[in-house]
Design a protein around this motif. Structure first.
Motif, PDB file in Angstrom:
ATOM      1  N   UNK A 176       1.067  -1.149   0.091  1.00 16.93           N
ATOM      2  CA  UNK A 176       0.021   0.010   0.138  1.00 16.93           C
ATOM      3  C   UNK A 176       1.026   1.246   0.065  1.00 16.93           C
ATOM      4  N   UNK A 177       1.785   1.233   1.082  1.00  8.19           N
ATOM      5  CA  UNK A 177       2.690   2.281   0.907  1.00  8.19           C
ATOM      6  C   UNK A 177       3.540   2.583  -0.301  1.00  8.19           C
ATOM      7  N   UNK A 178       4.119   1.588  -0.836  1.00  7.96           N
ATOM      8  CA  UNK A 178       4.620   1.605  -2.338  1.00  7.96           C
ATOM      9  C   UNK A 178       3.838   2.003  -3.358  1.00  7.96           C
TER      10      UNK A 178
ATOM     11  N   UNK B  72       7.824  -0.566  13.646  1.00 11.15           N
ATOM     12  CA  UNK B  72       6.020  -0.185  13.697  1.00 11.15           C
ATOM     13  C   UNK B  72       5.826   1.333  13.496  1.00 11.15           C
ATOM     14  N   UNK B  73       6.664   1.929  14.369  1.00 13.83           N
ATOM     15  CA  UNK B  73       6.472   3.578  14.232  1.00 13.83           C
ATOM     16  C   UNK B  73       6.979   4.092  12.979  1.00 13.83           C
ATOM     17  N   UNK B  74       7.998   3.605  12.109  1.00 18.69           N
ATOM     18  CA  UNK B  74       8.325   4.098  10.959  1.00 18.69           C
ATOM     19  C   UNK B  74       7.289   4.035   9.756  1.00 18.69           C
TER      20      UNK B  74
ATOM     21  N   UNK C 181       2.206   5.615   6.623  1.00 19.55           N
ATOM     22  CA  UNK C 181       1.064   5.358   6.256  1.00 19.55           C
ATOM     23  C   UNK C 181       0.219   6.594   6.595  1.00 19.55           C
ATOM     24  N   UNK C 182       0.204   7.198   7.839  1.00 21.31           N
ATOM     25  CA  UNK C 182      -0.513   8.293   8.320  1.00 21.31           C
ATOM     26  C   UNK C 182      -0.113   9.450   7.307  1.00 21.31           C
TER      27      UNK C 182
END
Length: 296
Positions: free
Chosen positions: A114-116, A228-230, A235-236
């Motif tokens: 999704x990010x890509x 996880x944070x990265x 995503x946000x």
């Protein structure tokens, strides 16, 4: 619906904490996954075996750490490790715990994809890991999962730097890679030996992970949990909803923590992946614009 999740069985003098967590809708998560997690939390294995397994795990890791200091290349075999993991999952881990483990790879792969696909101007290829059977575990599944995370972060950000771009909010999201429910896994074994809950299984497997991998591989695997944070930030930034970062507990990847907490943080890693994936599912299904379902 399982009887433990039926409100009719609620006793006001002895409320079931896992019924409360199941009914609570403040955290987005797939319903079947949520039931599996709550049953896992309330299992006999969690209540009676986990405390002893955690103690054994920490002691084992201490001595393996010393052993690896003097003979760092002893037992290094990812193939042997993953054969042990595949056998252990098949023979001793409960169906609920296996579901949570197998789902994690699918959900995580879809989040990276999704990010890509939602950072215009970049051409980052992903390496999806979508196991459907225990045979798939043998192909260095767990090790490749960690490598994929770091390689993804490196490739994405090298392109962004080269092209002087940043990740920005997208109004036209590509959600074609997001599965709306389950991932067509096999029917997981449910013999009398399949009793281990998720955390007990992870605590048992962690010393084997440490023993059969190089020190670099093991430490990198532990530190990858803080990514996880990265991934959540990426995503946000795409969704324009920074509030979702509140669902992430594994944070600050530039300040690594002890490998002795890896098992517990791995469970939190799985929960963070599930919640982030469900946010994308909610958007795809049109339940909300930002992934949060507002109660009627």
């Amino acid at each position: 619906m399982d009887k433990e999740f039926d409100i009719k069985n609620h006793d006001t003098r002895d409320p079931n904490p896992w019924l409360a967590m199941y009914l609570d809708s403040s955290i987005p998560i797939n319903n079947q996954t949520k039931q599996a997690l709550m049953r896992d939390n309330n299992s006999r294995s969690t209540r009676y075996l986990l405390p002893f397994i955690k103690l054994w795990s920490k002691i084992s890791m201490f001595f393996i750490h010393i052993l690896k200091f003097f003979v760092p290349k002893l037992f290094n075999s990812s193939k042997a490790l993953h054969r042990i993991l595949a056998l252990g999952l098949k023979r001793f881990v409960s169906p609920d715990a296996n579901l949570l483990i197998f789902r994690h790879f699918h959900a995580g792969s879809e989040i990276l994809e999704f990010i890509a696909k939602n950072v215009p101007g970049t051409q980052v290829t992903t390496s999806p890991l979508k196991p459907y059977d225990f045979k798939d575990v043998r192909d260095d599944l767990f090790l490749n999962h960690d490598l994929n995370l770091y390689n993804f972060v490196i490739k994405l950000n090298s392109e962004l730097r080269e092209k002087e771009q940043t990740i920005a909010k997208q109004t036209d999201l590509n959600l074609e890679m997001v599965s709306e429910d389950q991932f067509n896994h096999i029917q997981f074994p449910n013999r009398w030996t399949n009793i281990l809950d998720l955390r007990s299984a992870i605590e048992l497997f962690t010393p084997f992970y440490q023993l059969f991998l190089t020190a670099n591989d093991f430490v990198r695997a532990s530190n990858s949990l803080q990514l996880d944070e990265t991934i959540a930030i990426y995503t946000t930034q795409i969704l324009g909803t920074p509030g979702h970062l509140g669902l992430v507990n594994n944070k600050h990847p530039m300040v690594p923590t002890s490998t002795y907490t890896a098992a517990y943080r791995l469970v939190l890693h799985g929960l963070a992946t599930e919640t982030l994936h469900e946010i994308l599912v909610n958007i795809k299904l049109g339940r909300s614009k930002d992934g949060v379902v507002t109660p009627a």
